[in-house]
Design an enzyme around this catalytic site. Structure first.
Site, PDB file in Angstrom:
ATOM      1  CE1 TYR A  69      60.842 -11.450  48.995  1.00  0.00           C
ATOM      2  CE2 TYR A  69      62.494 -10.283  50.112  1.00  0.00           C
ATOM      3  CZ  TYR A  69      61.272 -10.258  49.188  1.00  0.00           C
ATOM      4  OH  TYR A  69      61.041  -9.459  48.260  1.00  0.00           O
ATOM      5  CD  GLN A 103      67.074   3.168  47.154  1.00  0.00           C
ATOM      6  OE1 GLN A 103      66.496   2.535  46.059  1.00  0.00           O
ATOM      7  NE2 GLN A 103      68.149   3.497  46.828  1.00  0.00           N
ATOM      8  CG  HIS A 121      62.529   0.018  49.720  1.00  0.00           C
ATOM      9  ND1 HIS A 121      63.346   0.276  48.718  1.00  0.00           N
ATOM     10  CD2 HIS A 121      61.558   1.223  49.658  1.00  0.00           C
ATOM     11  CE1 HIS A 121      62.943   1.467  47.748  1.00  0.00           C
ATOM     12  NE2 HIS A 121      61.857   1.941  48.400  1.00  0.00           N
ATOM     13  CB  CYS A 132      46.369 -10.172  61.865  1.00  0.00           C
ATOM     14  SG  CYS A 132      47.799 -11.105  62.659  1.00  0.00           S
ATOM     15  CB  CYS A 160      44.634 -14.727  62.157  1.00  0.00           C
ATOM     16  SG  CYS A 160      46.133 -14.343  60.855  1.00  0.00           S
ATOM     17  CB  THR A 198      70.813   3.878  44.733  1.00  0.00           C
ATOM     18  OG1 THR A 198      69.573   3.704  44.456  1.00  0.00           O
ATOM     19  CG2 THR A 198      70.995   5.398  44.925  1.00  0.00           C
TER      20      THR A 198
HETATM   21  C1  BV8 Z   1      54.453   2.272  45.347  1.00  0.00           C
HETATM   22  C2  BV8 Z   1      62.305  -4.238  48.857  1.00  0.00           C
HETATM   23  C3  BV8 Z   1      52.174   2.704  45.243  1.00  0.00           C
HETATM   24  C4  BV8 Z   1      62.019  -5.437  48.626  1.00  0.00           C
HETATM   25  C5  BV8 Z   1      62.223  -2.948  47.187  1.00  0.00           C
HETATM   26  C6  BV8 Z   1      57.216   6.645  39.467  1.00  0.00           C
HETATM   27  C7  BV8 Z   1      57.782   6.509  38.355  1.00  0.00           C
HETATM   28  C8  BV8 Z   1      57.828   5.314  37.989  1.00  0.00           C
HETATM   29  C9  BV8 Z   1      57.408   3.826  38.582  1.00  0.00           C
HETATM   30  C10 BV8 Z   1      56.952   4.237  39.746  1.00  0.00           C
HETATM   31  C11 BV8 Z   1      56.770   5.622  40.243  1.00  0.00           C
HETATM   32  N1  BV8 Z   1      56.143   5.528  41.492  1.00  0.00           N
HETATM   33  C12 BV8 Z   1      55.928   4.208  41.748  1.00  0.00           C
HETATM   34  C13 BV8 Z   1      56.421   3.455  41.023  1.00  0.00           C
HETATM   35  C14 BV8 Z   1      56.346   2.099  40.915  1.00  0.00           C
HETATM   36  C15 BV8 Z   1      57.688   1.258  41.558  1.00  0.00           C
HETATM   37  C16 BV8 Z   1      58.829   1.787  40.908  1.00  0.00           C
HETATM   38  O1  BV8 Z   1      59.571   2.690  41.176  1.00  0.00           O
HETATM   39  N2  BV8 Z   1      59.068   0.770  40.005  1.00  0.00           N
HETATM   40  C17 BV8 Z   1      60.511   1.376  38.838  1.00  0.00           C
HETATM   41  C18 BV8 Z   1      61.225   0.029  39.068  1.00  0.00           C
HETATM   42  C19 BV8 Z   1      59.975   1.663  37.617  1.00  0.00           C
HETATM   43  N3  BV8 Z   1      57.384   1.778  43.032  1.00  0.00           N
HETATM   44  C20 BV8 Z   1      56.819   1.137  43.927  1.00  0.00           C
HETATM   45  O2  BV8 Z   1      56.061  -0.057  43.733  1.00  0.00           O
HETATM   46  C21 BV8 Z   1      56.819   1.389  45.262  1.00  0.00           C
HETATM   47  N4  BV8 Z   1      55.493   1.440  45.630  1.00  0.00           N
HETATM   48  O3  BV8 Z   1      54.706   3.012  44.293  1.00  0.00           O
HETATM   49  O4  BV8 Z   1      53.397   2.101  45.848  1.00  0.00           O
HETATM   50  C22 BV8 Z   1      51.481   3.014  46.474  1.00  0.00           C
HETATM   51  C23 BV8 Z   1      51.408   4.290  47.019  1.00  0.00           C
HETATM   52  C24 BV8 Z   1      50.234   4.235  48.159  1.00  0.00           C
HETATM   53  C25 BV8 Z   1      49.451   3.335  48.709  1.00  0.00           C
HETATM   54  C26 BV8 Z   1      49.575   2.057  47.684  1.00  0.00           C
HETATM   55  C27 BV8 Z   1      50.503   1.787  46.786  1.00  0.00           C
HETATM   56  C28 BV8 Z   1      57.683   0.334  46.256  1.00  0.00           C
HETATM   57  C29 BV8 Z   1      59.041   0.116  45.686  1.00  0.00           C
HETATM   58  C30 BV8 Z   1      59.852  -0.648  46.801  1.00  0.00           C
HETATM   59  C31 BV8 Z   1      60.018  -1.941  46.027  1.00  0.00           C
HETATM   60  N5  BV8 Z   1      60.814  -2.788  47.157  1.00  0.00           N
HETATM   61  N6  BV8 Z   1      62.918  -3.726  47.905  1.00  0.00           N
HETATM   62  C32 BV8 Z   1      63.097  -6.533  48.251  1.00  0.00           C
HETATM   63  O5  BV8 Z   1      64.198  -5.848  48.650  1.00  0.00           O
HETATM   64  O6  BV8 Z   1      62.845  -7.618  47.862  1.00  0.00           O
HETATM   65  S1  BV8 Z   1      62.989  -2.062  45.845  1.00  0.00           S
HETATM   66  C33 BV8 Z   1      64.438  -2.719  45.934  1.00  0.00           C
HETATM   67  O7  BV8 Z   1      64.938  -2.473  44.324  1.00  0.00           O
HETATM   68  C34 BV8 Z   1      65.659  -2.196  46.620  1.00  0.00           C
HETATM   69  O8  BV8 Z   1      65.024  -1.841  47.813  1.00  0.00           O
HETATM   70  C35 BV8 Z   1      66.085  -0.960  45.603  1.00  0.00           C
HETATM   71  O9  BV8 Z   1      65.075   0.370  46.134  1.00  0.00           O
HETATM   72  C36 BV8 Z   1      65.844  -1.291  44.587  1.00  0.00           C
HETATM   73  C37 BV8 Z   1      66.832  -1.699  43.616  1.00  0.00           C
HETATM   74  O10 BV8 Z   1      67.740  -0.271  43.333  1.00  0.00           O
HETATM   75  P1  BV8 Z   1      69.236  -0.241  43.749  1.00  0.00           P
HETATM   76  O11 BV8 Z   1      69.247  -0.322  45.424  1.00  0.00           O
HETATM   77  O12 BV8 Z   1      69.619   1.144  43.507  1.00  0.00           O
HETATM   78  O13 BV8 Z   1      70.166  -1.280  43.555  1.00  0.00           O
HETATM   79  P2  BV8 Z   1      70.310  -1.580  41.878  1.00  0.00           P
HETATM   80  O14 BV8 Z   1      70.540  -2.985  41.685  1.00  0.00           O
HETATM   81  O15 BV8 Z   1      69.278  -1.152  40.951  1.00  0.00           O
HETATM   82  O16 BV8 Z   1      71.584  -0.484  41.331  1.00  0.00           O
HETATM   83  C38 BV8 Z   1      72.683  -0.901  42.160  1.00  0.00           C
HETATM   84  C39 BV8 Z   1      73.708   0.385  41.932  1.00  0.00           C
HETATM   85  O17 BV8 Z   1      74.814   0.068  42.662  1.00  0.00           O
HETATM   86  C40 BV8 Z   1      74.041   0.418  40.343  1.00  0.00           C
HETATM   87  O18 BV8 Z   1      73.775   1.805  40.032  1.00  0.00           O
HETATM   88  C41 BV8 Z   1      75.462  -0.178  40.222  1.00  0.00           C
HETATM   89  O19 BV8 Z   1      76.367   0.826  39.405  1.00  0.00           O
HETATM   90  C42 BV8 Z   1      75.931   0.460  41.628  1.00  0.00           C
HETATM   91  N7  BV8 Z   1      77.063  -0.206  42.499  1.00  0.00           N
HETATM   92  C43 BV8 Z   1      77.255  -1.589  41.821  1.00  0.00           C
HETATM   93  N8  BV8 Z   1      78.319  -2.028  42.851  1.00  0.00           N
HETATM   94  C44 BV8 Z   1      78.870  -1.131  43.396  1.00  0.00           C
HETATM   95  C45 BV8 Z   1      77.862   0.196  43.293  1.00  0.00           C
HETATM   96  N9  BV8 Z   1      77.837   1.313  43.712  1.00  0.00           N
HETATM   97  C46 BV8 Z   1      79.052   1.409  44.487  1.00  0.00           C
HETATM   98  N10 BV8 Z   1      79.902   0.309  45.031  1.00  0.00           N
HETATM   99  C47 BV8 Z   1      79.669  -0.891  44.472  1.00  0.00           C
HETATM  100  N11 BV8 Z   1      80.637  -1.638  45.026  1.00  0.00           N
HETATM  101 ZN    ZN Z   2      47.943 -13.076  61.649  1.00  0.00          ZN
END
Ligand code: BV8
Ligand code: ZN
Length: 259
Positions: A69, A103, A121, A132, A160, A198
């Protein structure tokens, strides 16, 4: 990307009273910030981003995850908003009610002039205590991160002494309730939702464009690639954000400006 498509999208945008711009990693790709799909490099190449972005990974090796990070925060601090981010701020200024929902954990929308973008996110600039939850001081300016990255022991909480963690939402963690509520409210009451850069694979964020479509809004997708969001998009603009979005703004409002 057809001119027909741009004209159609421009008409929708010009007529909109309420709009949502929903962005993902592709929005920042042309600023040099790698997307989640892009393979990791250096120290991180042996890891999968989705595996690193978890509470378990931080528990098992806090210095590895904190180092990742810090490396990303440095890359973002060195990056600049691109013409796509600037066009999003222009859309916000033109449409009476516009909300940016992202996101992305970078601050490029803010640096391009967007007002209070909703970070579903979290952010690279809001570290907090892993125990904490007290906010910790965010390091200012790019760190001394080597290109290939390095392990960095996270600082300790002043209250903490538990390790400080990044202020992002990890896989398996709940999204910030207020942010998610704001996003769902905006999506369910907008005329147009622009989804930019996305893959629409991470939930519940990927629901947002679908909520908008379900409530009758026109969804415009900007992405060089096909995604599952093609299914709800009224207009697909297949091109890079920093090219397509400025063209969209010109097509929507240039004539008006000239008049
Ligand atoms: C949760 C922060 C439960 C950290 C991120 C339902 C179905 C299946 C799975 C799940 C579901 N519900 C929950 C899940 C599990 C999981 C999930 O979705 N898994 C997936 C992978 C299958 N979700 C979670 O775990 C979420 N939490 O469900 O908690 C809960 C509920 C209550 C109480 C307790 C627990 C949390 C998800 C968030 C995780 N954190 N980021 C960090 O950044 O390090 S996610 C992170 O990845 C990003 O924030 C973003 O969301 C994701 C990446 O996706 P994109 O942004 O779309 O990027 P990507 O690289 O994939 O694609 C890029 C796109 O851009 C491509 O399409 C490409 O063609 C295009 N592109 C490229 N260049 C360009 C372009 N477009 C335009 N111009 C360009 N030049
Ligand atoms: Zn603390």
């Amino acid at each position: 990307m057809t001119n027909q498509g741009v004209r159609e999208a421009a008409d929708l945008l010009r007529r909109a009273r309420r709009a949502v711009v929903f962005s993902g990693a592709g929005m920042s790709a042309e600023s040099g910030v790698p997307t989640f799909r892009d393979a990791l490099t250096g120290l991180w190449q042996q890891f999968d981003a989705q595996a690193l972005a978890t509470p378990q990974a931080f528990h098992d090796d806090p210095a590895l995850v904190w180092g990742w990070y810090e490396w990303r925060r440095t890359a973002v601090a060195r990056a600049r908003p691109n013409a796509g981010h600037v066009a999003v701020a222009a859309i916000e200024a033109r449409v009476p009610h516009a909300v940016v929902v992202t996101q992305n954990v970078d601050d490029l929308h803010e640096r391009a002039g967007s007002v209070d973008p909703v970070h579903l996110h979290g952010s690279l600039f809001a570290p907090r205590c892993s125990a904490c939850a007290r906010p910790a001081r965010a390091a200012d300016g790019p760190g001394e991160e080597p290109t290939d990255g390095r392990r960095v022991t996270p600082p300790s909480c002043g209250h903490c002494s538990a390790p400080i963690r990044p202020g992002v939402v990890w896989f398996g963690e709940a999204l910030p309730e207020d942010a998610l509520d704001t996003a769902v409210d905006a999506a369910s009451s907008c005329d147009v939702l622009l989804t930019v850069g996305t893959s629409g694979l991470v939930y519940p964020a990927a629901e947002i464009p679908q909520v908008a479509a379900r409530f009758g809004a026109a969804v415009i997708q900007v992405n060089p690639q096909e995604t599952p969001l093609d299914a709800v998009a009224a207009v697909n603009l297949r091109g890079p954000a920093a090219e397509v979005l400025p063209a969209l703004v010109r097509a929507a409002w240039e004539a008006e400006d000239r008049a």
